[in-house]
Write a protein that holds these residues in place. Structure first.
Motif, PDB file in Angstrom:
ATOM      1  N   ALA A  42       0.815  -1.218   0.000  1.00  0.00           N
ATOM      2  CA  ALA A  42       0.000   0.000   0.000  1.00  0.00           C
ATOM      3  C   ALA A  42       0.852   1.272   0.000  1.00  0.00           C
ATOM      4  CB  ALA A  42      -0.929  -0.004   1.209  1.00  0.00           C
ATOM      5  N   GLY A  43       2.154   1.125   0.178  1.00  0.00           N
ATOM      6  CA  GLY A  43       3.024   2.292   0.175  1.00  0.00           C
ATOM      7  C   GLY A  43       2.866   3.159   1.420  1.00  0.00           C
ATOM      8  N   THR A  44       2.710   2.513   2.565  1.00  0.00           N
ATOM      9  CA  THR A  44       2.566   3.250   3.811  1.00  0.00           C
ATOM     10  C   THR A  44       3.370   2.560   4.908  1.00  0.00           C
ATOM     11  OG1 THR A  44       0.954   4.343   5.265  1.00  0.00           O
ATOM     12  CG2 THR A  44       0.437   2.090   4.581  1.00  0.00           C
ATOM     13  N   ASN A  45       3.206   3.005   6.131  1.00  0.00           N
ATOM     14  CA  ASN A  45       3.946   2.505   7.275  1.00  0.00           C
ATOM     15  C   ASN A  45       3.172   1.384   7.971  1.00  0.00           C
ATOM     16  OD1 ASN A  45       4.706   2.499  10.208  1.00  0.00           O
ATOM     17  ND2 ASN A  45       6.150   4.040   9.474  1.00  0.00           N
ATOM     18  N   PRO A  46       3.855   0.325   8.448  1.00  0.00           N
ATOM     19  CA  PRO A  46       3.157  -0.755   9.158  1.00  0.00           C
ATOM     20  C   PRO A  46       2.362  -0.291  10.380  1.00  0.00           C
ATOM     21  CG  PRO A  46       5.375  -1.452   8.600  1.00  0.00           C
ATOM     22  CD  PRO A  46       5.284   0.012   8.263  1.00  0.00           C
ATOM     23  N   VAL A  47       2.817   0.774  11.028  1.00  0.00           N
ATOM     24  CA  VAL A  47       2.076   1.301  12.185  1.00  0.00           C
ATOM     25  C   VAL A  47       0.710   1.828  11.740  1.00  0.00           C
ATOM     26  CG1 VAL A  47       2.063   3.066  13.996  1.00  0.00           C
ATOM     27  CG2 VAL A  47       4.174   1.840  13.464  1.00  0.00           C
ATOM     28  N   VAL A  48       0.683   2.510  10.607  1.00  0.00           N
ATOM     29  CA  VAL A  48      -0.585   3.009  10.050  1.00  0.00           C
ATOM     30  C   VAL A  48      -1.494   1.829   9.718  1.00  0.00           C
ATOM     31  CG1 VAL A  48      -1.628   4.253   8.112  1.00  0.00           C
ATOM     32  CG2 VAL A  48       0.477   5.118   9.156  1.00  0.00           C
ATOM     33  N   VAL A  49      -0.924   0.804   9.116  1.00  0.00           N
ATOM     34  CA  VAL A  49      -1.686  -0.401   8.765  1.00  0.00           C
ATOM     35  C   VAL A  49      -2.295  -1.014  10.020  1.00  0.00           C
ATOM     36  CG1 VAL A  49      -1.499  -2.781   7.912  1.00  0.00           C
ATOM     37  CG2 VAL A  49      -0.427  -0.906   6.653  1.00  0.00           C
ATOM     38  N   ARG A  50      -1.494  -1.197  11.047  1.00  0.00           N
ATOM     39  CA  ARG A  50      -2.006  -1.823  12.289  1.00  0.00           C
ATOM     40  C   ARG A  50      -3.113  -0.991  12.917  1.00  0.00           C
ATOM     41  NH1 ARG A  50       3.398  -3.502  12.506  1.00  0.00           N
ATOM     42  NH2 ARG A  50       4.100  -1.685  13.669  1.00  0.00           N
ATOM     43  N   ARG A  51      -2.979   0.314  12.884  1.00  0.00           N
ATOM     44  CA  ARG A  51      -3.996   1.190  13.459  1.00  0.00           C
ATOM     45  C   ARG A  51      -5.328   1.042  12.709  1.00  0.00           C
ATOM     46  NH1 ARG A  51      -1.402   6.370  13.260  1.00  0.00           N
ATOM     47  NH2 ARG A  51       0.030   5.506  14.775  1.00  0.00           N
ATOM     48  N   VAL A  52      -5.267   1.076  11.392  1.00  0.00           N
ATOM     49  CA  VAL A  52      -6.489   0.969  10.568  1.00  0.00           C
ATOM     50  C   VAL A  52      -7.074  -0.440  10.672  1.00  0.00           C
ATOM     51  CG1 VAL A  52      -7.374   1.005   8.197  1.00  0.00           C
ATOM     52  CG2 VAL A  52      -5.831   2.824   8.997  1.00  0.00           C
ATOM     53  N   LEU A  53      -6.243  -1.457  10.527  1.00  0.00           N
ATOM     54  CA  LEU A  53      -6.755  -2.822  10.561  1.00  0.00           C
ATOM     55  C   LEU A  53      -7.231  -3.215  11.954  1.00  0.00           C
ATOM     56  CD1 LEU A  53      -4.391  -4.717   8.099  1.00  0.00           C
ATOM     57  CD2 LEU A  53      -6.433  -3.341   7.640  1.00  0.00           C
TER      58      LEU A  53
END
Length: 149
Positions: A42-53
């Protein structure tokens, strides 16, 4: 994608990330995907992914497991997850709520704000109803058909 659709997705990157990720997960619903893999794609940071998911997990759309073989996967079939489910799980609105009154003692502004708030509430309800008519599976199928995959 039309200009309006592109603008929507840019204005709300959390919704865009969630829908994009679920669309890809729908291709192999039982496969675990790590935050790092999703973030890279997705071209983003894993922390952002974890927060959204994490919001999607709280809503029962995803499950997660920790550890070496851990990651994220769909909690139910892509045919049972609607775009409205995702939108509501993120607990944010794409529709402006009108904000605060500039002149709280002005009766005209008070009436206008009430009218605008009612219209915005109707738009929000309509948006959710329309999103509820499309599943993640349908989006995935449409995406593959559009790209000849």
């Amino acid at each position: 994608m039309t200009l309006g659709e592109n603008t929507l997705m840019k204005r709300n990157s959390r919704l865009s990330l969630a829908l994009h990720t679920l669309g890809h997960m729908a291709g192999d619903p039982d496969k675990m995907q790590t935050s790092a893999e999703i973030a890279d794609h997705a071209g983003t940071n894993p922390v952002v992914v974890r927060r959204v998911l994490g919001k999607l997990r709280e809503a029962g759309l995803l499950t997660s497991e920790k550890g070496h073989a851990g990651g994220w996967r769909l909690a139910r079939s892509p045919q049972q997850i609607t775009l409205a489910d995702v939108y509501l799980a993120l607990d944010e609105s794409l529709i402006a709520n009108g904000g605060e009154m500039e002149t709280p003692d002005c009766s005209i502004e008070h009436v206008l704000q009430k009218k605008v708030a009612a219209v915005m509430a109707d738009i929000e309800r309509s948006l959710i109803e329309r999103l509820a008519s499309t599943t993640i599976a349908e989006v995935r199928e449409s995406g593959h058909a559009a790209h000849g995959a």
